[in-house]
Structure formats: C-alpha cells, structure tokens
Motif scaffolding. Structure first.
Motif, PDB file in Angstrom:
ATOM      1  N   ALA A  18       0.843  -1.195   0.000  1.00 38.58           N
ATOM      2  CA  ALA A  18       0.000   0.000   0.000  1.00 38.58           C
ATOM      3  C   ALA A  18       0.875   1.241   0.000  1.00 38.58           C
ATOM      4  CB  ALA A  18      -0.917   0.008   1.221  1.00 38.58           C
ATOM      5  N   LYS A  19       0.463   2.238  -0.767  1.00 36.80           N
ATOM      6  CA  LYS A  19       1.258   3.463  -0.868  1.00 36.80           C
ATOM      7  C   LYS A  19       0.336   4.636  -1.163  1.00 36.80           C
ATOM      8  CE  LYS A  19       5.336   5.286  -3.323  1.00 36.80           C
ATOM      9  NZ  LYS A  19       6.255   5.259  -2.175  1.00 36.80           N
ATOM     10  N   LYS A  20       0.541   5.744  -0.488  1.00 41.50           N
ATOM     11  CA  LYS A  20      -0.253   6.939  -0.761  1.00 41.50           C
ATOM     12  C   LYS A  20       0.132   7.520  -2.117  1.00 41.50           C
ATOM     13  CE  LYS A  20      -1.609  11.408   1.154  1.00 41.50           C
ATOM     14  NZ  LYS A  20      -1.445  12.391   2.240  1.00 41.50           N
ATOM     15  N   ASN A  21      -0.869   7.937  -2.875  1.00 45.87           N
ATOM     16  CA  ASN A  21      -0.638   8.527  -4.191  1.00 45.87           C
ATOM     17  C   ASN A  21      -0.572  10.044  -4.049  1.00 45.87           C
ATOM     18  OD1 ASN A  21      -0.501   9.223  -6.860  1.00 45.87           O
ATOM     19  ND2 ASN A  21      -2.496   8.401  -7.434  1.00 45.87           N
ATOM     20  N   THR A  22       0.633  10.582  -4.057  1.00 46.41           N
ATOM     21  CA  THR A  22       0.819  12.018  -3.838  1.00 46.41           C
ATOM     22  C   THR A  22       0.659  12.835  -5.113  1.00 46.41           C
ATOM     23  OG1 THR A  22       3.209  11.776  -4.145  1.00 46.41           O
ATOM     24  CG2 THR A  22       2.350  11.618  -1.887  1.00 46.41           C
ATOM     25  N   SER A  23       0.488  12.170  -6.261  1.00 49.56           N
ATOM     26  CA  SER A  23       0.398  12.914  -7.522  1.00 49.56           C
ATOM     27  C   SER A  23      -0.977  13.526  -7.746  1.00 49.56           C
ATOM     28  CB  SER A  23       0.749  11.991  -8.703  1.00 49.56           C
ATOM     29  OG  SER A  23      -0.236  10.985  -8.871  1.00 49.56           O
ATOM     30  N   VAL A  24      -2.002  13.060  -7.010  1.00 49.90           N
ATOM     31  CA  VAL A  24      -3.374  13.538  -7.216  1.00 49.90           C
ATOM     32  C   VAL A  24      -3.871  14.184  -5.924  1.00 49.90           C
ATOM     33  CG1 VAL A  24      -5.689  12.958  -7.995  1.00 49.90           C
ATOM     34  CG2 VAL A  24      -3.746  11.576  -8.763  1.00 49.90           C
ATOM     35  N   GLN A  25      -4.339  15.408  -6.051  1.00 45.67           N
ATOM     36  CA  GLN A  25      -4.930  16.126  -4.920  1.00 45.67           C
ATOM     37  C   GLN A  25      -6.348  16.541  -5.285  1.00 45.67           C
ATOM     38  OE1 GLN A  25      -3.025  16.426  -2.177  1.00 45.67           O
ATOM     39  NE2 GLN A  25      -1.219  15.591  -3.199  1.00 45.67           N
ATOM     40  N   ILE A  26      -7.268  16.420  -4.328  1.00 44.42           N
ATOM     41  CA  ILE A  26      -8.605  16.974  -4.523  1.00 44.42           C
ATOM     42  C   ILE A  26      -8.525  18.487  -4.375  1.00 44.42           C
ATOM     43  CG2 ILE A  26     -10.945  17.092  -3.581  1.00 44.42           C
ATOM     44  CD1 ILE A  26     -10.420  14.530  -5.064  1.00 44.42           C
ATOM     45  N   ALA A  27      -9.168  19.218  -5.277  1.00 45.26           N
ATOM     46  CA  ALA A  27      -9.098  20.676  -5.264  1.00 45.26           C
ATOM     47  C   ALA A  27      -9.617  21.237  -3.946  1.00 45.26           C
ATOM     48  CB  ALA A  27      -9.911  21.250  -6.417  1.00 45.26           C
ATOM     49  N   ALA A  28      -8.972  22.269  -3.460  1.00 42.82           N
ATOM     50  CA  ALA A  28      -9.355  22.888  -2.196  1.00 42.82           C
ATOM     51  C   ALA A  28     -10.700  23.598  -2.321  1.00 42.82           C
ATOM     52  CB  ALA A  28      -8.283  23.885  -1.765  1.00 42.82           C
ATOM     53  N   ASP A  29     -11.407  23.695  -1.211  1.00 42.17           N
ATOM     54  CA  ASP A  29     -12.697  24.386  -1.199  1.00 42.17           C
ATOM     55  C   ASP A  29     -12.576  25.825  -1.691  1.00 42.17           C
ATOM     56  OD1 ASP A  29     -13.763  22.095  -0.202  1.00 42.17           O
ATOM     57  OD2 ASP A  29     -14.119  22.856   1.830  1.00 42.17           O
ATOM     58  N   SER A  30     -11.431  26.434  -1.428  1.00 46.82           N
ATOM     59  CA  SER A  30     -11.241  27.837  -1.793  1.00 46.82           C
ATOM     60  C   SER A  30     -11.270  28.052  -3.306  1.00 46.82           C
ATOM     61  CB  SER A  30      -9.906  28.345  -1.235  1.00 46.82           C
ATOM     62  OG  SER A  30      -8.832  27.563  -1.726  1.00 46.82           O
ATOM     63  N   GLU A  31     -11.098  26.993  -4.070  1.00 48.80           N
ATOM     64  CA  GLU A  31     -11.111  27.115  -5.525  1.00 48.80           C
ATOM     65  C   GLU A  31     -12.518  27.086  -6.103  1.00 48.80           C
ATOM     66  OE1 GLU A  31      -8.297  24.736  -7.671  1.00 48.80           O
ATOM     67  OE2 GLU A  31      -7.031  24.489  -5.914  1.00 48.80           O
ATOM     68  N   TRP A  32     -13.519  26.781  -5.290  1.00 55.71           N
ATOM     69  CA  TRP A  32     -14.890  26.734  -5.763  1.00 55.71           C
ATOM     70  C   TRP A  32     -15.440  28.142  -5.970  1.00 55.71           C
ATOM     71  CZ3 TRP A  32     -18.253  23.698  -7.984  1.00 55.71           C
ATOM     72  CH2 TRP A  32     -19.614  23.998  -7.926  1.00 55.71           C
ATOM     73  N   ASP A  33     -16.173  28.352  -7.052  1.00 57.95           N
ATOM     74  CA  ASP A  33     -16.781  29.645  -7.339  1.00 57.95           C
ATOM     75  C   ASP A  33     -18.123  29.718  -6.615  1.00 57.95           C
ATOM     76  OD1 ASP A  33     -17.966  31.919  -8.377  1.00 57.95           O
ATOM     77  OD2 ASP A  33     -17.210  31.585 -10.416  1.00 57.95           O
ATOM     78  N   PRO A  34     -18.239  30.531  -5.566  1.00 58.03           N
ATOM     79  CA  PRO A  34     -19.476  30.570  -4.766  1.00 58.03           C
ATOM     80  C   PRO A  34     -20.674  31.103  -5.528  1.00 58.03           C
ATOM     81  CG  PRO A  34     -17.996  32.319  -4.090  1.00 58.03           C
ATOM     82  CD  PRO A  34     -17.225  31.455  -5.043  1.00 58.03           C
ATOM     83  N   ARG A  35     -20.456  31.704  -6.694  1.00 53.31           N
ATOM     84  CA  ARG A  35     -21.581  32.185  -7.487  1.00 53.31           C
ATOM     85  C   ARG A  35     -22.431  31.025  -8.014  1.00 53.31           C
ATOM     86  NH1 ARG A  35     -18.263  36.095 -11.469  1.00 53.31           N
ATOM     87  NH2 ARG A  35     -17.106  34.134 -11.616  1.00 53.31           N
ATOM     88  N   PHE A  36     -21.866  29.820  -8.011  1.00 58.39           N
ATOM     89  CA  PHE A  36     -22.644  28.643  -8.400  1.00 58.39           C
ATOM     90  C   PHE A  36     -23.587  28.195  -7.291  1.00 58.39           C
ATOM     91  CE2 PHE A  36     -18.777  27.232 -11.082  1.00 58.39           C
ATOM     92  CZ  PHE A  36     -19.199  28.025 -12.134  1.00 58.39           C
ATOM     93  N   GLY A  37     -23.342  28.671  -6.073  1.00 61.17           N
ATOM     94  CA  GLY A  37     -24.075  28.178  -4.923  1.00 61.17           C
ATOM     95  C   GLY A  37     -23.163  27.340  -4.045  1.00 61.17           C
ATOM     96  N   PRO A  38     -23.729  26.528  -3.146  1.00 63.96           N
ATOM     97  CA  PRO A  38     -22.900  25.715  -2.244  1.00 63.96           C
ATOM     98  C   PRO A  38     -22.063  24.689  -3.015  1.00 63.96           C
ATOM     99  CG  PRO A  38     -25.198  25.769  -1.532  1.00 63.96           C
ATOM    100  CD  PRO A  38     -25.171  26.357  -2.894  1.00 63.96           C
ATOM    101  N   GLN A  39     -20.933  24.335  -2.436  1.00 60.68           N
ATOM    102  CA  GLN A  39     -20.094  23.299  -3.039  1.00 60.68           C
ATOM    103  C   GLN A  39     -20.559  21.934  -2.533  1.00 60.68           C
ATOM    104  OE1 GLN A  39     -15.929  23.436  -2.175  1.00 60.68           O
ATOM    105  NE2 GLN A  39     -15.398  21.951  -3.730  1.00 60.68           N
ATOM    106  N   PHE A  40     -21.247  21.187  -3.372  1.00 60.18           N
ATOM    107  CA  PHE A  40     -21.780  19.899  -2.958  1.00 60.18           C
ATOM    108  C   PHE A  40     -20.819  18.749  -3.252  1.00 60.18           C
ATOM    109  CE2 PHE A  40     -25.631  22.435  -3.609  1.00 60.18           C
ATOM    110  CZ  PHE A  40     -26.303  22.179  -2.438  1.00 60.18           C
ATOM    111  N   LEU A  41     -20.054  18.853  -4.341  1.00 62.85           N
ATOM    112  CA  LEU A  41     -19.294  17.690  -4.800  1.00 62.85           C
ATOM    113  C   LEU A  41     -17.870  17.640  -4.259  1.00 62.85           C
ATOM    114  CD1 LEU A  41     -20.478  17.231  -8.496  1.00 62.85           C
ATOM    115  CD2 LEU A  41     -20.954  15.813  -6.514  1.00 62.85           C
ATOM    116  N   GLY A  42     -17.036  18.591  -4.641  1.00 62.53           N
ATOM    117  CA  GLY A  42     -15.647  18.527  -4.211  1.00 62.53           C
ATOM    118  C   GLY A  42     -14.918  17.340  -4.809  1.00 62.53           C
ATOM    119  N   ILE A  43     -15.035  17.170  -6.143  1.00 64.44           N
ATOM    120  CA  ILE A  43     -14.430  16.013  -6.807  1.00 64.44           C
ATOM    121  C   ILE A  43     -13.292  16.392  -7.741  1.00 64.44           C
ATOM    122  CG2 ILE A  43     -16.531  14.611  -6.708  1.00 64.44           C
ATOM    123  CD1 ILE A  43     -17.058  15.406  -9.621  1.00 64.44           C
ATOM    124  N   ASN A  44     -13.057  17.688  -7.939  1.00 62.75           N
ATOM    125  CA  ASN A  44     -12.085  18.102  -8.940  1.00 62.75           C
ATOM    126  C   ASN A  44     -10.657  17.899  -8.457  1.00 62.75           C
ATOM    127  OD1 ASN A  44     -14.663  19.978  -9.612  1.00 62.75           O
ATOM    128  ND2 ASN A  44     -13.540  19.391 -11.450  1.00 62.75           N
TER     129      ASN A  44
END
Length: 693
Positions: A146-172
């Motif tokens: 088992a090994k942590k995959n450091t090459s992929v990060q989930i995008a931080a909440d701060s990157e979400w555009d609040p004009r879309f409304g609440p951030q429901f997914l957080g998958i980017n």
C-alpha cells in the motif's frame, strides 16, 4: 468484531496505508498491489474454462480495481453505512499464466471534512477484497502493498466559485504527472519499496462492537463506460487550429496529433451535441528539455454558455449554445504532464459537461495532444418503449426526456448530475415514474431508492430529504409524502405485495407526523419544526426576508399566520398534499386487506378537505387561496399549486374540477396565480387528467 460475516470471505481484512492522516485533506488517494502466480496448466485460466471466478471487493470511500492492468470494477455502489455495498466481478477473462497482479486506487473522503456530500464514509478508511482462484485463496491482509498517491490532490474548497451556490461535490483534481507512479497497475512494476498494508478497523479484540459498515451485495448492474468522441471544436481565430483539433478529435492515425508550440497559451472549446456524464481521456506528450517550468492543462467542464456574472450580475441562461456572446463557467481539473513519453489523464470520478474548455500553457518545449475522447457512464437502462408521431417537436421532446433521465440515473437517481449528484425524494419520484414508462419491468434502481429513503427515517417519522448523505440535512417535510406516493406508484406498476407490506409501517409514521401537526383551530397542517424548510416550489416572488433558505420557495402565506408569536403555518398546499397522500396510502392498505387503517386514513382525508373548503376557498374569485382567508384576505396570493392539489385531493370534482383546471391553466396570468415550475407541472397534468376523467 467486524461485519465480514455478510461478506463472502470471513478471512478478508479491511486494510489501509500506514501513518495515514485522515484529516489532512478533504480527499486523498491510496494505491494497493498484490501479485500472485498461476501455472500455465492451471484449469482456471480462460483457455481451459469459462466458469466464472467471482471476486468480491469494496472500499471506503471509492475504488477502481485493475487486474493485469485492465480495469475490472469501479465502486462501491453508493449507499449508506448500514447497507455498505460490495461488488462481485468475474475475473477469469483477465487472468493469464505466470505472474498476475491485482491493483487498486482508492479515494478516501475524510470523515472530518464535508467533502462530497453524496459520498458516505465511515470513521475509518479501508479496502476489502476476496477471491478464490481454484485452490488459490486471495484476500486483503497485511501481505498486500500500500502506498499513498501524492500525484493527485482533490481541489481545495477555496477554488470553488461561490456564485454557483454551495459546493456539494468537491471532486475536482490537481494532478502532477511528474509524481505519477507510471505503470503501477502492471505486472512488471517493481513494488519492492512499497510498505506493507496495515489492518484498518474500528473494532477491538473481545469487544461486542461491530464495524459500522454492514456489507451487502450490489443490487443494481454496473454502470456503462462506453467509448465516445466529441462532436467538434468551436471556432477560434486561427482556422488551422480548428482544422487540426477537428482531425484529432475524429481520430485516425498518429499524424492527427495537435502541436501546441513552445511558450504558448491556447484555449480551445470542444463540444458534444448533448450533455454527457463521462470520464474524459486525454493523451498528450512532450520531450522535456530539463526546464523547471513545465506545461499545464486546465480542463473546465460546463453545461452551457451563459451571460457573464462579473460585476455582481445575476446568473442568466438564455441561448445555451451562444458561444459568440456567452461565457463558460464550471468546475476545473488541472493536469501537469511529465516529459517521459505518452501521458494519459482521466479523472477518478466522472464529470458532467456539454462543453470542455482546455487551456494549455507550454514552456520551452512544444506539447502534442494525441487524443481526447471520453467514456460515457450511465445506469444501463434498457428502453423498451417507443413513440411514433408526425410531430417533430414531440419526437425531439421524447429524445431529450430520455437523455435527461439517463443523465440523472447512475448509482442513485440524481436531482442534478452537474452540481449536486444528490438523490432527492421529490425528484426521484418523477424519475422513477418515467423509468417505469420507458423500460418495462425495470425497477432495480427504484427499489434501491425506496429502500434507502426508508432506512433514513427519523424518530419523528420523516425521511431524510436527500439520501444517501454523510450526515443529517435540513428537512423538507412534504418530501416524505412524495416517498409514500413513490411506494404507491410501485404498487400500481409492479403489484409487489411484499414491498408494500415492508414499507407500510414507515408510511404510517410519516402520515402521523403530519397528523400531529394539525392546527386544532382550523384543522389544517400547521407549522413544521423550526429546523425544517417548508419548501413547496421554486416560484419567483416566494421569498420571506430574514429566514435565509427557509424563506425561499415557500408560499408567503405560511409565515403570515402567527400563533403565540410564531409562524402558525397553515399553508394550503401542505394540507392538500397531505390529503392527496392519505388517499394513496388508503389504497396501499386496501391492497393488503387492511381496511380499518384505510378507513382511518380516509376519515383524516375528509376532515382536511372540509377544512380547506371552509378556510381557504375564496368565493369571490372562485379560487383556493395559498393560506387562511381570514388571515391573508381575499386578495391573498394564489397559485397553480393549490388549485392542482385541490383537484387531486378531491376538494372539487366533476364540472367544478374541470372549470377550475381550465381557469388555472388558461387564465393564470389574468388572476395572478403563481406558476408551477417544470417539476410541479407534472402534477398539473395529473390534475387536468383527473378533472377530465
């Protein structure tokens, strides 16, 4: 103690990577590997037998499993902790003589972070697998790597555009290809420096406590992953760029790749003729000259072109294909390629898009885009219903409706595959009804939906408004009534006595919630609990200031009636929907031969109808008001919603119902009736049909 007794292997252990900080990010990726040998004369190999070899697998939170580099399973199917799903897949076609390898990438959403609201997770991460390949027993334990995959990060909440409304997914994702462990799914990869996996379980020795994840087999088929190509590229100033991208998107040979020159930033929009839910697959290459600065590719996924939201302008969608005047907004993935041969990027979770904008920035070396395709993913709905019509409009409407249904059918029904991917009761009822119509006998996802909402029932009798979810959400009480209607629909279309009997107790609990809230003075459904949202429909002008979301999409009459200094409720719609549901609940009871309970429900119904007729009907306008006439007065706001359910609940019948529906539809604007939204228009058609019948 664990709940592995419900899993085909009692020996399999939940495993994870050592020294894992679950709170470090909203989502993190972990890789697993297990190699094994098969003799070339082994009678389990595909060349000697076709008997399936089942492999059972699940993870907390999501996994993709590979066997000898081939993707064989993606899951686990969305559900909830007490009904945690494991998949079973036949691995025989992927086995080969000699060395084999099982490999998995697991996305763990943190139990301490809201993350993706539609992805349930327990307090402890884990990966679980078991299979018997002839005499060879393979299951997850500490022999895995088992090994942590450091090459992929989930995008931080701060990157979400609040004009879309609440951030429901957080998958980017933010993916650095320079850190990618190339070939980690393959047999030839050297994993000698990978640490051993560790056991991962919240249970303790000699303790009666169980793992909260109670394991069950998957009830619905695997989602599709069908190869697809984009339909074109939108014009850019350089026509040669359009031609090059068009050839590449169509595919062909190696001469169709697109070259992005060094020191260039290029934005290109590719399009599909219709909205897709899919995994994109991007292939590119460049030869690094050793610069610290490397190329980057941003992929923005958008539903449509729309008016700009800059300078505080509200969101406006008109012609959603107007690329000349419109702007693309959406969620974004970022990929940084490595300089060692061919790169491949595909997001771990599927994306929703009509348009994808690729913004490519190069450094001192050109970048070559060799392929850009996608794998569409849906519930494998077998459409058995066809229509024949001379109207091209009806034909297009049918096709759009079918595609919309498919786009909202995955491991759950979804209110919106783009922003939320949440399964709401009201939305799901309409989707399930359409499923019954277009696919004869198809109720697998419908059964799963009903079961999940039934499991979400609270102590007060209400169901969760959307479910599965990782925690309690604001309650919309009337949505529980739509679930009762959902059960009734299944009775009508499928006639399953066992299913109705299973849920009748929950139906009674829901109805009792509303009966407990009958206002003793007026005999109508009064105020809901203060933490509830008395939602009815998205109607322009239905807004009461100072109540945040609880004041939106609610008839203002709900808040005008005060009792003991607080809102007394008594909005007509709530009482009428309750009355209508009582009729359908009585029919469920009759179906099971429980006539006394049916009689009780019909008695309640009659009382509600009488109260609505007495306190909410305005003789001068011949319309039902949104609230109590003595509180709001004859000039009170009126809505199509109340007239619709006045007919459905039996407040008016025969010619009176016909007249009311005719005026509700044809004279709506003249009499100032609030217009029902698209979702409530379904009930308008039902009421019109009821009146004519």
């Amino acid at each position: 103690m664990s709940n592995n007794t419900l899993f085909p292997s009692a020996e399999a252990q939940w495993i994870w990577v050592d020294n894992f900080d679950d709170a470090a990010a909203s989502g993190q990726f972990v890789l697993f590997r297990k190699t094994f040998e098969l003799d070339k004369n082994n009678d389990v190999l595909p060349s000697t037998s076709t008997t399936p070899i089942p492999l059972h697998v699940t993870a907390d939170t999501r996994y993709r499993l590979f066997l000898n580099g081939k993707s064989v399973s993606f899951g686990p199917c969305k559900s909830y902790l007490q009904h945690w799903i494991y998949e079973t897949v036949d691995i025989r076609p992927y086995l080969r003589p000699g060395r084999n390898v099982l490999a998995a990438m697991v996305l763990r959403y943190s139990s301490t972070h809201p993350g993706c609201l539609s992805m349930v997770r327990s307090s402890v991460p884990g990966f679980l697998l078991a299979t018997n390949i002839g005499d060879l027993v393979i299951h997850t334990d500490t022999s895995w790597k088992a090994k942590k995959n450091t090459s992929v990060q989930i995008a931080a909440d701060s990157e979400w555009d609040p004009r879309f409304g609440p951030q429901f997914l957080g998958i980017n994702e933010r993916v650095d290809g320079r850190l990618t462990l190339t070939g980690w799914q393959s047999v030839d990869y050297n994993d000698t420096d990978w640490p051993a996996a560790v056991k991962s379980s919240p249970t303790r020795s000699n303790s009666p406590m169980l793992d909260p994840r109670r394991l069950f087999p998957r009830e619905i088929p695997a989602l599709t992953e069908d190869f697809g190509r984009f339909d074109g590229v939108l014009p850019v100033p350089d026509e040669s760029t359009v031609n090059a991208w068009t050839k590449m998107l169509r595919g062909g040979n190696e001469d169709t790749c697109v070259e992005i020159p060094a020191h260039t930033t290029l934005a290109v929009v590719v399009e599909c003729e219709k909205l897709m839910t899919a995994f994109v697959d991007l292939e590119c290459a460049f030869t690094s000259s050793g610069d610290v600065v490397t190329p980057s590719i941003e992929l923005l996924y958008s539903e449509c072109f729309e008016a700009t939201m800059e300078d505080g302008k509200p969101r406006t969608k008109a012609d959603r294909t107007d690329h000349k005047n419109g702007v693309l907004y959406g969620s974004r993935d970022v990929y940084i390629p490595h300089g060692h041969g061919l790169n491949h990027y595909s997001p771990f979770w599927w994306r929703t898009f009509r348009y994808v904008r690729l913004t490519i920035s190069t450094a001192s070396d050109p970048l070559y885009i060799t392929s850009f395709t996608f794998r569409s993913t849906y519930f494998p709905l077998n459409v058995t219903t066809t229509i024949t019509t001379s109207s091209s409009f009806i034909t297009r409407l049918w096709d759009v409706s079918l595609h919309t249904l498919r786009s909202c059918m995955h491991e759950t029904y979804e209110d919106c595959p783009y922003y939320e991917q949440n399964q709401f009761i009201m939305d799901s009822r309409s989707q399930i009804l359409f499923t019954y119509l277009v696919s004869r006998g198809e109720d697998r996802l419908a059964r799963k939906t009903m079961q999940e909402f039934a499991a979400s029932q609270r102590s007060d009798g209400l169901l969760e408004t959307y479910f599965p979810n990782r925690g309690g959400s604001i309650s919309i009480p009337t949505f529980s009534l739509y679930w009762v209607l959902m059960v009734h629909d299944h009775m009508v279309y499928m006639g399953d006595e066992h299913l109705v009997r299973r849920y009748l107790g929950r139906v009674d609990n829901i109805l009792n919630y509303f009966d407990d809230r009958i206002d003793p003075e007026y005999g109508l459904v009064g105020a809901f609990d203060s933490d509830s949202w008395p939602y009815v429909d998205w109607v322009q002008g239905w807004f009461t200031p100072g109540l945040a979301i609880r004041g939106v999409a609610v008839p203002p009459a709900y808040y005008r009636y005060k009792k003991n200094g607080k809102s007394g409720g008594c909005a007509t719609f709530h009482s009428l929907l309750y009355a209508y549901t009582l009729i359908k609940a009585a029919e469920l009871c009759v179906f099971l031969g429980r006539h006394d309970t049916a009689s009780e429900y019909l008695t309640r119904h009659s009382k509600i109808v009488s109260s609505v007729q007495k306190h909410c009907y305005d003789v001068s306008s011949a319309f039902f008001l949104d609230g109590l006439i003595h509180v709001v007065g004859p000039d009170s706001p009126k809505s199509q919603h109340v007239q619709i359910f006045a007919v459905l609940a039996g407040c008016v019948e025969n010619t009176e119902a016909q007249t009311l529906m005719r005026r509700t539809i044809l004279e709506r604007a003249e009499h100032g009736l609030a217009k029902a939204s698209f979702s409530l228009a379904f009930y308008l058609f039902r009421a019109a049909s009821e009146a004519v019948w």
